[in-house]
Design an enzyme around this catalytic site. Structure first.
Site, PDB file in Angstrom:
ATOM      1  CG  ASN A 113      41.291  11.111  -2.851  1.00 30.20           C
ATOM      2  OD1 ASN A 113      41.066  12.285  -2.520  1.00 30.20           O
ATOM      3  ND2 ASN A 113      40.376  10.357  -3.407  1.00 30.20           N
ATOM      4  N   GLY A 185      35.951  15.381   1.233  1.00 31.44           N
ATOM      5  CA  GLY A 185      36.667  14.658   2.277  1.00 31.44           C
ATOM      6  C   GLY A 185      35.784  13.634   2.957  1.00 31.44           C
ATOM      7  CD  GLU A 207      30.608  16.327  -4.389  1.00 29.58           C
ATOM      8  OE1 GLU A 207      30.542  15.070  -4.435  1.00 29.58           O
ATOM      9  OE2 GLU A 207      29.738  17.051  -4.888  1.00 29.58           O
ATOM     10  CB  CYS A 240      35.840   9.307  -3.092  1.00 31.34           C
ATOM     11  SG  CYS A 240      35.586  10.217  -4.632  1.00 31.34           S
TER      12      CYS A 240
END
Length: 453
Positions: A113, A185, A207, A240
């Site tokens: 992303n 991820g 993360e 995220c």
């Protein structure tokens, strides 16, 4: 042709190359120069992979990494300096220190992303702390993966290597003995990585993500909507820490949706598909996953989509707690709205679910702000805005529980890639014989002395 085993041998053989701080500074400056020189290629790759406009690419990817490099270069000598701490009088004269030292060789696995930033920013911390590294960009952003490989090959000889590919390459990497693993991820892959890391007891940072809540309890619905629209639909919602769902009172719902509609049109025009400032979904698999949510949700705003161009319009839906959209991380431009009667109901809903990576609250009363901070546990938190905590390198960025473990950015990146070695230095000038056998007759004396230490 990639030879992963040879790459591993190269980076492990050069572990001592970054022990000297001056060499780390040179490496960081070379990395900065390469990124600057290749900025147009990086932005073009991000446009091809994610439809990112140049502004988003520069702000959230290229400049973000350049800023991390500048912060590291400015502070690396201070961060690397042994820290003197107090010592017990029991072993006087003695001096005690905490000495940061590199783990050795680091594996960094990045997501799709923010495929440039989320690989290169951890790398900056790894280099600053004195580690050599293998980085693995996401195969789902192939153009960015390619340009990262070119960048690394241009900048480093053997201290940093880039491995492209998918699951087979990642699996091969995880079978090797690294000194530290940094993964960004999802939780499913994170569990696989933790299992692999357990073979060698390799420490790691995860993360991850989660369903980041956003509570709206303010009279300033206009500005709240503006900031939510920006944070949610930046990078087409593929962030995220994007607000995952809204919790709002019935009396404010329609007004808030109207304000959101106004700002969506202001940011992206009434023809969002034609806007140069709005991105695209990463691939068809994720597009199909997102549009499936729309098939079972009541659409309140937007909902337009086109599979061929991977376009999905900024969309607001009813947040039905029984639907998958309220049970899974959305990771796209769909925003459910959940009606709550008050702050307490919103708080209780958040608390009964996994701890999120971020939480957002829009409040007018200081009392509500204080309760929000005290009662909600999340990786990070912003009051009266969204996403902006990532912009301050003095704040740690990371998750808690299901949203991850460990935090980085700025000095925290140096810390996470450094082992803190305990060091004590003693003199031969004085010797206390109380600690040595024979112990008979010493216990009461020791007890009395220890009361004053």
């Amino acid at each position: 042709m990639q030879d992963i085993n040879q790459y591993y041998q190269d980076v492990t053989a050069t572990q001592n190359n970054f022990k000297d701080i001056s060499k780390r500074l040179v490496a960081l400056e070379k990395l900065k120069s390469s990124i600057t020189e290749m900025s147009s290629e990086i932005a073009d790759a991000l446009r091809k992979d994610l439809g990112k406009c140049e502004f988003e690419s520069y702000l959230s990817e290229i400049d973000f990494v350049l800023h991390e490099i500048d912060v590291a270069k400015k502070n690396i000598k201070k961060w690397s300096k042994p820290k003197r701490v107090s010592s017990s009088l029991a072993f006087f004269p003695v001096k005690s220190y905490i000495v940061p030292e590199p783990y050795g060789t680091v594996l960094i696995i990045g997501p799709w992303n923010y495929p440039f930033q989320l690989v290169l920013a951890p790398l900056v911390g790894a280099i600053a702390a004195g580690n050599t590294s293998i980085i693995k960009p996401s195969e789902m952003a192939p153009q960015t993966s390619k340009v990262i490989t070119e960048l690394i090959n241009k900048t480093f000889s053997k201290e940093v290597k880039c491995v492209e590919g998918g699951v087979p390459e990642t699996t091969e990497l995880l079978d090797l003995k690294f000194d530290y693993i940094f993964y960004t991820g999802n939780g499913v892959v994170a569990r696989i990585i933790m299992e692999k890391a357990s073979k060698f007891l390799t420490p790691l940072t995860l993360e991850l993500g989660g369903k980041s809540p956003c509570m709206i309890f303010t009279a300033n619905l206009n500005l709240a909507a503006k900031r939510v629209v920006w944070g949610k639909f930046f990078n087409a919602g593929q962030t995220c820490v994007a607000p995952d769902y809204i919790m709002i009172q019935e009396k404010d719902k329609n007004s808030f949706i109207n304000e959101m509609k106004k700002w969506i049109e202001f940011f992206y025009t009434s023809e969002v598909k034609s806007s140069p400032n709005y991105g695209r979904i990463i691939n068809e698999r994720h597009f199909d996953r997102l549009t499936k949510y729309l098939s079972e949700a009541k659409v309140l705003l937007g909902g337009g989509h086109e599979r061929e161009s991977l376009f999905l319009e900024p969309t607001v839906v009813e947040g039905d707690l029984n639907h998958a959209i309220m049970k899974e991380e959305i990771f796209g431009p769909i925003l459910p709205i959940v009606i709550v009667k008050d702050y307490e109901e919103a708080r209780d809903y958040v608390l009964k679910n996994d701890k999120p990576l971020a939480s957002y609250g829009f409040f007018d009363r200081e009392e509500d702000k204080s309760k929000f901070v005290k009662e909600i546990s999340s990786g990070g938190m912003v009051i009266n805005d969204t996403l902006i905590h990532l912009s301050n390198e003095k704040l740690p960025f990371g998750g808690v529980g299901e949203s991850g473990m460990g935090a980085y950015h700025g000095a925290y990146s140096f810390d996470i890639f450094s082992h803190k070695k305990a060091l004590m230095k003693r003199s031969f000038m004085f010797e206390n014989s109380l600690r040595y056998p024979p112990y008979e007759g010493k216990l009461n004396l020791i007890r009395n002395i220890m009361k004053y230490l």
